[in-house]
Design an enzyme around this catalytic site. Structure first.
Site, mmCIF file in Angstrom:
data_model
loop_
_atom_site.group_PDB
_atom_site.id
_atom_site.type_symbol
_atom_site.label_atom_id
_atom_site.label_comp_id
_atom_site.label_asym_id
_atom_site.label_seq_id
_atom_site.Cartn_x
_atom_site.Cartn_y
_atom_site.Cartn_z
ATOM 1 N N LYS A 172 0.871 -1.176 0.000
ATOM 2 C CA LYS A 172 0.000 0.000 0.000
ATOM 3 C C LYS A 172 0.910 1.229 0.000
ATOM 4 C CE LYS A 172 -2.028 3.123 1.799
ATOM 5 N NZ LYS A 172 -1.771 4.497 1.314
ATOM 6 N N CYS A 190 13.468 11.097 5.507
ATOM 7 C CA CYS A 190 13.259 10.852 6.948
ATOM 8 C C CYS A 190 14.511 11.185 7.740
ATOM 9 C CB CYS A 190 12.901 9.389 7.150
ATOM 10 S SG CYS A 190 13.972 8.297 6.213
ATOM 11 N N GLU A 238 9.372 17.075 13.450
ATOM 12 C CA GLU A 238 9.666 16.813 12.037
ATOM 13 C C GLU A 238 8.564 17.435 11.185
ATOM 14 O OE1 GLU A 238 8.543 13.068 10.167
ATOM 15 O OE2 GLU A 238 10.625 12.825 9.571
ATOM 16 N N GLU A 272 9.555 1.927 10.525
ATOM 17 C CA GLU A 272 10.593 2.897 10.120
ATOM 18 C C GLU A 272 9.912 4.253 10.130
ATOM 19 O OE1 GLU A 272 13.686 2.209 9.458
ATOM 20 O OE2 GLU A 272 13.651 0.040 9.169
#
Ligand code: NAD
Length: 503
Positions: free
Chosen positions: A185, A294, A393, A260
């Site tokens: 997905k 990331c 973030e 992750e």
């Protein structure tokens, strides 16, 4: 030259299938804000059909066709996928640049990595059979024990938009190498190349149901996938917030998860660093992929004595960065991926300004680009550790700066984060770099560089950046169960119970 976005359906059981609810999601080119196509919008009904297909594929012919076939059989398909992607490399790179806003030179490199990833895991699939039945040394001779490695089963792979096909490859290649069957997905913000992976699977004759690809929204397609009782494991790359939801949902059925997650990675520059190299890596760490990796090093921690000179030199470098449509030659900074991301960045900058931080340079739409989600490379100073811009973030080419005087202070600042994905250190003193590498709470440490990752080396975070390790052999282990097999080999009866007299 732009390419046409193919119109695709969901990929289930080896075929294109229209979503049960027949809905679609528009694809917006972030450089032009134009709708350039659409992708199918899967919901729970499609997830159900895909999971059933993956279950059948796992068990077909008693597993002999896939899950318990020799590793070399699966490797053949992985190599064929690699070769087909390589053939279509230029086209796929263009599709990804138009879909995600990443500069074409970057997507060319990413698609190259995708090819290498499938080839690499083909090699590990071939090596897997030799690793079966590994004996375990015991403290008794009455028993013999060995270990079998078996595929986890049906896995749900949920991925993000910042490296659309590459993040998928980091999961699909090892999952298939291990003998799992999968439902991928991808992110609704950049699914185009993942749908082309479906076309590649058709081309190479991958057995039906081994890989299913469902595009759609997180709550409509991702959530039912992650809670489906017939999915044996979820491997997720995305934000920490979504990761916590997935982990909480998985806990109800003790479903294993690989996570992750996000990051807010530091780059520490000591006064003995090579100035020009350190400036270029700092620039790369925050501007490659538009600062939307990331592990982007978005917190610059620079020694006070060189801070002014460093930040000024960084401005010289950033001024030369070509900001443009990602398809233009020489582009080094494209737009950010979506309107939502774009607005989020400006919200953080506004918040920082009102908290009395200083936007030293950047922070605006480049004057020559009237449309698209473009923002100049931005440097924010006079930041405190309590500010959101330092702690949270938000992804984008925005660098926060703090200074330090001592090595200890630098490490404390680097570790002052709920995240722990990457960390970079710049110094000619390698002992100092090693001390930093040991002390910093991060899963990936770069010495005198920032961002490179290699298929052979483990990737993953500490703290709220997650806990699994992708890539290398670690990436394969994520999709393998360990089974202990113990045999009683003594000539003597076990002798725990008093034997009854002979009957
Ligand atoms: P996101 O969490 O919003 O979405 C990631 C994926 O999860 C998408 O496919 C989305 O549709 C799906 N999703 C959303 N809600 C869901 C739910 N409730 N249940 C199941 N699936 C759901 O993240 P994003 O904005 O797409 O990606 C950016 C994030 O990914 C950043 O935090 C970035 O740091 C992180 N990231 C981490 C790594 C890593 O290796 N650690 C790599 C790339 C990106």
């Amino acid at each position: 030259m732009a390419v046409e976005i193919p119109s695709r359906q969901l990929f289930i059981d080896g075929e294109w299938k229209e979503p049960v609810l027949k809905k679609r999601i528009p694809i917006i080119n972030p450089a032009t804000e134009e709708t350039i196509g659409d992708i199918p919008r899967a919901t729970a009904g499609d997830v159900k059909i895909a999971v059933e297909a993956a279950r059948r594929a796992l068990a077909r012919n008693n597993g002999k066709d896939w899950s318990s076939a020799p590793g070399a059989t699966r490797a053949k398909y992985l190599r064929a996928i690699a070769s087909k992607i390589n053939e279509r490399k230029t086209e796929l790179a263009k599709l990804e640049a138009m879909d995600s806003g990443k500069p074409l030179d970057e997507t060319v490199s990413d698609i190259g990595e995708v090819v290498s990833c499938f080839e690499y895991y083909a090699g590990l699939a071939e090596g897997l059979d030799a690793k079966q039945k590994t004996p375990v040394s015991l403290s008794t001779e009455k028993f013999k024990t060995h270990v079998l490695k078996e595929p986890v089963g049906v896995v749900g792979l949920i991925t993000t938009w910042n490296y659309p096909l590459l993040m998928a490859a980091w999961k699909v290649a090892p999952a298939l190498a291990a003998g799992c069957t999968a439902i991928l997905k991808p992110s609704e913000l950049a699914s185009v190349t993942c749908l082309e992976l479906a076309e590649v699977c058709i081309n190479v004759g991958l057995p039906p149901g081994v890989l299913n690809i469902l595009t759609g929204l997180g709550n409509e397609a991702g959530a039912p996938l992650s809670t489906h009782p017939d999915v044996d494991k979820i491997s997720f790359t995305g934000s920490t917030l979504t990761g916590t939801k997935i982990m909480a949902a998985a806990a109800q059925s003790v479903k294993p998860v690989a996570l992750e997650l996000g990051g807010k990675s530091p780059i520490v520059v000591f006064d003995d660093a090579d100035m020009e190299k350190a400036v270029e890596w700092t620039c790369f760490g925050i501007c490659s992929s538009g600062g939307q990796t990331c592990s982007s090093t978005s917190r610059l921690i620079v020694q006070e004595s060189i801070a002014m000179e460093f930040v000024n030199r960084l401005e010289d470098w950033t001024k030369l960065i070509k900001i443009s449509d990602p398809m233009e030659e020489g582009c080094r900074l494209g737009p950010v991926v979506s309107k939502g991301q774009y607005e989020k960045i400006f919200k953080y900058l506004e918040g920082a300004r009102s908290a009395k931080a200083k936007v030293l340079y950047g922070g605006n739409r480049p004057e020559n680009l009237k449309k698209g989600f473009f923002i100049e490379p931005t440097v924010v100073t006079e930041v405190t550790c309590a500010m959101k811009i330092w702690r949270e973030e938000f992804l984008g080419p925005v660098l926060c700066v703090k200074t330090f005087n001592t090595e200890e202070e630098a490490l404390d600042l680097a570790n002052d984060s709920p995240y722990g994905l990457g960390a970079a250190v710049m110094s000619k003193d390698l002992e100092k770099c090693e001390r930093f590498a040991k002390g910093v709470q991060a899963g990936v440490v770069w010495i005198n560089c920032s961002q490179p990752s290699f298929i052979q080396a483990p990737w993953g975070g500490y703290k709220r950046s997650g806990f699994s390790r992708e890539l290398g052999e670690w990436g394969l282990e994520l999709y393998l169960n360990i089974k202990q097999v113990t045999e009683y080999v003594s000539d003597q009866p076990y002798g725990w119970f008093e034997p009854p007299p002979p009957s």
